[in-house]
Design a protein around this motif. Structure first.
Motif, mmCIF file in Angstrom:
data_model
loop_
_atom_site.group_PDB
_atom_site.id
_atom_site.type_symbol
_atom_site.label_atom_id
_atom_site.label_comp_id
_atom_site.label_asym_id
_atom_site.label_seq_id
_atom_site.Cartn_x
_atom_site.Cartn_y
_atom_site.Cartn_z
ATOM 1 N N ILE A 33 0.862 -1.184 0.000
ATOM 2 C CA ILE A 33 0.000 0.000 0.000
ATOM 3 C C ILE A 33 0.895 1.229 0.000
ATOM 4 C CG2 ILE A 33 -1.772 1.270 1.275
ATOM 5 C CD1 ILE A 33 -2.538 -1.457 2.561
ATOM 6 N N GLU A 34 0.646 2.133 -0.945
ATOM 7 C CA GLU A 34 1.466 3.332 -1.071
ATOM 8 C C GLU A 34 0.582 4.578 -1.091
ATOM 9 O OE1 GLU A 34 4.703 3.620 -1.117
ATOM 10 O OE2 GLU A 34 5.472 1.618 -1.630
ATOM 11 N N LEU A 35 0.817 5.472 -0.140
ATOM 12 C CA LEU A 35 0.233 6.813 -0.183
ATOM 13 C C LEU A 35 1.371 7.774 -0.465
ATOM 14 C CD1 LEU A 35 -1.874 5.147 1.524
ATOM 15 C CD2 LEU A 35 -2.459 7.306 2.653
ATOM 16 N N ALA A 36 1.299 8.473 -1.585
ATOM 17 C CA ALA A 36 2.384 9.348 -2.009
ATOM 18 C C ALA A 36 1.894 10.792 -2.095
ATOM 19 C CB ALA A 36 2.938 8.899 -3.356
ATOM 20 N N SER A 37 2.418 11.639 -1.218
ATOM 21 C CA SER A 37 2.112 13.078 -1.209
ATOM 22 C C SER A 37 0.605 13.321 -1.211
ATOM 23 C CB SER A 37 2.767 13.766 -2.405
ATOM 24 O OG SER A 37 4.171 13.590 -2.375
ATOM 25 N N VAL A 38 -0.103 12.606 -0.342
ATOM 26 C CA VAL A 38 -1.559 12.671 -0.314
ATOM 27 C C VAL A 38 -2.039 13.836 0.558
ATOM 28 C CG1 VAL A 38 -3.643 11.485 0.496
ATOM 29 C CG2 VAL A 38 -1.896 10.240 -0.789
ATOM 30 N N SER A 39 -2.988 14.594 0.029
ATOM 31 C CA SER A 39 -3.635 15.668 0.779
ATOM 32 C C SER A 39 -5.135 15.422 0.798
ATOM 33 C CB SER A 39 -3.346 17.031 0.148
ATOM 34 O OG SER A 39 -1.963 17.315 0.179
ATOM 35 N N LYS A 40 -5.760 15.771 1.914
ATOM 36 C CA LYS A 40 -7.204 15.590 2.054
ATOM 37 C C LYS A 40 -7.770 16.674 2.952
ATOM 38 C CE LYS A 40 -11.195 13.664 1.580
ATOM 39 N NZ LYS A 40 -11.886 13.693 0.263
ATOM 40 N N SER A 41 -8.906 17.237 2.523
ATOM 41 C CA SER A 41 -9.597 18.247 3.323
ATOM 42 C C SER A 41 -11.096 18.033 3.184
ATOM 43 C CB SER A 41 -9.218 19.656 2.856
ATOM 44 O OG SER A 41 -9.624 19.859 1.497
ATOM 45 N N THR B 235 2.832 10.829 3.200
ATOM 46 C CA THR B 235 3.400 9.669 2.509
ATOM 47 C C THR B 235 3.463 8.496 3.482
ATOM 48 O OG1 THR B 235 4.686 11.013 0.963
ATOM 49 C CG2 THR B 235 5.437 8.753 1.347
ATOM 50 N N LEU B 236 3.043 7.321 3.012
ATOM 51 C CA LEU B 236 3.001 6.139 3.861
ATOM 52 C C LEU B 236 3.204 4.897 3.005
ATOM 53 C CD1 LEU B 236 2.373 4.750 6.613
ATOM 54 C CD2 LEU B 236 -0.052 4.829 5.966
ATOM 55 N N HIS B 237 4.067 4.006 3.461
ATOM 56 C CA HIS B 237 4.286 2.720 2.792
ATOM 57 C C HIS B 237 3.936 1.598 3.758
ATOM 58 C CE1 HIS B 237 6.009 -0.520 0.451
ATOM 59 N NE2 HIS B 237 6.800 -0.844 1.460
ATOM 60 N N ILE B 238 3.046 0.698 3.325
ATOM 61 C CA ILE B 238 2.650 -0.454 4.128
ATOM 62 C C ILE B 238 2.956 -1.694 3.302
ATOM 63 C CG2 ILE B 238 0.778 -1.583 5.387
ATOM 64 C CD1 ILE B 238 -0.679 1.130 5.390
ATOM 65 N N PRO B 239 3.993 -2.437 3.648
ATOM 66 C CA PRO B 239 4.365 -3.599 2.833
ATOM 67 C C PRO B 239 3.375 -4.740 2.980
ATOM 68 C CG PRO B 239 5.760 -3.457 4.781
ATOM 69 C CD PRO B 239 4.920 -2.211 4.775
ATOM 70 N N GLN C 23 -11.777 9.772 -1.740
ATOM 71 C CA GLN C 23 -10.722 10.116 -2.686
ATOM 72 C C GLN C 23 -9.878 11.257 -2.142
ATOM 73 O OE1 GLN C 23 -12.523 10.982 -6.476
ATOM 74 N NE2 GLN C 23 -12.828 8.828 -6.969
ATOM 75 N N ALA C 24 -8.607 11.218 -2.458
ATOM 76 C CA ALA C 24 -7.695 12.274 -2.029
ATOM 77 C C ALA C 24 -7.883 13.519 -2.876
ATOM 78 C CB ALA C 24 -6.255 11.782 -2.129
ATOM 79 N N ASP C 25 -7.576 14.664 -2.293
ATOM 80 C CA ASP C 25 -7.588 15.922 -3.055
ATOM 81 C C ASP C 25 -6.383 15.997 -3.974
ATOM 82 O OD1 ASP C 25 -9.821 16.601 -1.560
ATOM 83 O OD2 ASP C 25 -8.687 17.768 -0.103
ATOM 84 N N ALA C 26 -5.280 15.442 -3.519
ATOM 85 C CA ALA C 26 -4.037 15.449 -4.305
ATOM 86 C C ALA C 26 -3.195 14.258 -3.882
ATOM 87 C CB ALA C 26 -3.274 16.760 -4.091
ATOM 88 N N GLY C 27 -2.242 13.896 -4.720
ATOM 89 C CA GLY C 27 -1.393 12.755 -4.437
ATOM 90 C C GLY C 27 -1.977 11.477 -5.014
ATOM 91 N N THR C 28 -1.287 10.367 -4.809
ATOM 92 C CA THR C 28 -1.723 9.088 -5.359
ATOM 93 C C THR C 28 -1.794 8.023 -4.266
ATOM 94 O OG1 THR C 28 0.548 8.460 -5.922
ATOM 95 C CG2 THR C 28 -0.741 9.586 -7.627
ATOM 96 N N ILE C 29 -2.751 7.122 -4.431
ATOM 97 C CA ILE C 29 -2.910 5.971 -3.556
ATOM 98 C C ILE C 29 -2.913 4.745 -4.441
ATOM 99 C CG2 ILE C 29 -4.394 4.816 -1.860
ATOM 100 C CD1 ILE C 29 -5.624 7.684 -1.406
ATOM 101 N N SER C 30 -1.983 3.840 -4.200
ATOM 102 C CA SER C 30 -1.910 2.627 -5.020
ATOM 103 C C SER C 30 -1.755 1.419 -4.121
ATOM 104 C CB SER C 30 -0.748 2.704 -6.016
ATOM 105 O OG SER C 30 0.494 2.810 -5.341
ATOM 106 N N ILE C 31 -2.331 0.306 -4.567
ATOM 107 C CA ILE C 31 -2.248 -0.954 -3.836
ATOM 108 C C ILE C 31 -1.862 -2.044 -4.817
ATOM 109 C CG2 ILE C 31 -3.498 -2.644 -2.465
ATOM 110 C CD1 ILE C 31 -5.210 -0.419 -1.386
ATOM 111 N N GLY C 32 -0.764 -2.698 -4.530
ATOM 112 C CA GLY C 32 -0.274 -3.720 -5.446
ATOM 113 C C GLY C 32 0.022 -3.164 -6.817
ATOM 114 N N GLY C 33 0.410 -1.902 -6.871
ATOM 115 C CA GLY C 33 0.718 -1.262 -8.143
ATOM 116 C C GLY C 33 -0.479 -0.699 -8.876
ATOM 117 N N THR C 34 -1.674 -0.876 -8.324
ATOM 118 C CA THR C 34 -2.892 -0.353 -8.946
ATOM 119 C C THR C 34 -3.245 0.987 -8.329
ATOM 120 O OG1 THR C 34 -3.752 -2.574 -9.370
ATOM 121 C CG2 THR C 34 -5.346 -0.765 -9.352
ATOM 122 N N ALA C 35 -3.315 2.031 -9.148
ATOM 123 C CA ALA C 35 -3.668 3.364 -8.666
ATOM 124 C C ALA C 35 -5.180 3.470 -8.539
ATOM 125 C CB ALA C 35 -3.133 4.427 -9.619
#
Length: 235
Positions: free
Chosen positions: A8-16, A31-35, A62-74
């Motif tokens: 699980i990858e959260l990259a530069s995610v913003s939420k409001s 940013t968060l990485h969960i193997p 859904q995030a306002d900005a940034g990407t969330i991917s799981i197993g390489g799927t955005a």
């Protein structure tokens, strides 16, 4: 058991969230990485964004900005139908207040997510009985939720969450409505699902005992992870 990559990858995610004519930021540039195979407990004060993280990982929000991917799927690149199918296959949710259907038996509650699969009625029954045995409630299959203790209801909630064999469990305060003994039993069950069945678990909690079973604990405050704990490698 074969391991399927579900990092699980959260990259530069913003939420409001909107508040009147303005917006209230929950977190920015997170940013968060969960193997795969991790058991992560996220702790922190109310309003810090813990449950929001679960909703983002589960594709409910859904995030306002940034990407969330799981197993390489955005997740942000999927349409609503594709996201719903992906969620049904990959994510199991465990809630604080169980969310069981009161007029259905324990077995029928566990079977609910299987009704959306191609399994036959016989295959569904066999799967349900196996899962009830795993959570230690095979003798309560015909009981209604009102006939079960809080800890037993939460076990049924967990059984329902794993019925379709998702790779990831998202747990929102799973011990928050339980006494200490029942809470410890639920934590032990989650640890077993992580260590023996290979489930990746992300758990939001106020329960300090979570650090006993989680592989990692992150503390979230004001939209930032401010401290972390790691279990010893031999644990």
């Amino acid at each position: 058991m074969d391991t399927i990559h579900t990092d699980i990858e959260l990259a530069s995610v913003s939420k409001s969230y909107p508040l009147g004519r303005s917006r209230v930021p929950i977190f920015e540039d997170l940013t968060l990485h969960i193997p795969t195979g991790d058991f992560l407990a996220i702790m922190g004060p109310s309003g810090s964004g813990k449950s929001t993280i679960l909703n983002l990982i589960g594709g409910i929000d859904q995030a306002d900005a940034g990407t969330i991917s799981i197993g390489g799927t955005a997740l942000g690149r999927m349409g609503e139908r594709a996201l719903t199918r992906w969620r049904a296959r990959n994510i199991g949710f465990v809630f604080q207040f169980y969310n069981l259907m009161p007029r259905l038996s324990a077995a029928e509650n566990v079977e609910l997510p299987l009704l959306l699969t191609p399994l036959s009625a016989r295959e569904r029954r066999e799967r349900v009985l196996t899962i009830l045995d795993i959570v230690g409630l095979s003798d309560r299959a015909r009981h209604l939720p009102s006939e079960l203790s809080g800890g037993q209801q939460q076990r049924i909630g967990i059984a329902r969450a794993v019925a379709s064999d998702p790779r990831i469990l998202l747990c929102d305060e799973p011990t928050g409505d339980l006494d200490r003994k029942s809470a410890n039993e639920i934590l032990d069950l989650l640890q077993m699902l992580n260590r023996e069945l290979g489930k990746t678990i992300v758990m939001v909690t106020h329960d300090d005992s979570a650090t006993r079973v989680a592989r990692r604990t992150l503390l979230l405050d004001k939209g930032r992870f401010v401290a972390r704990q790691e279990m010893p490698a031999c644990a």
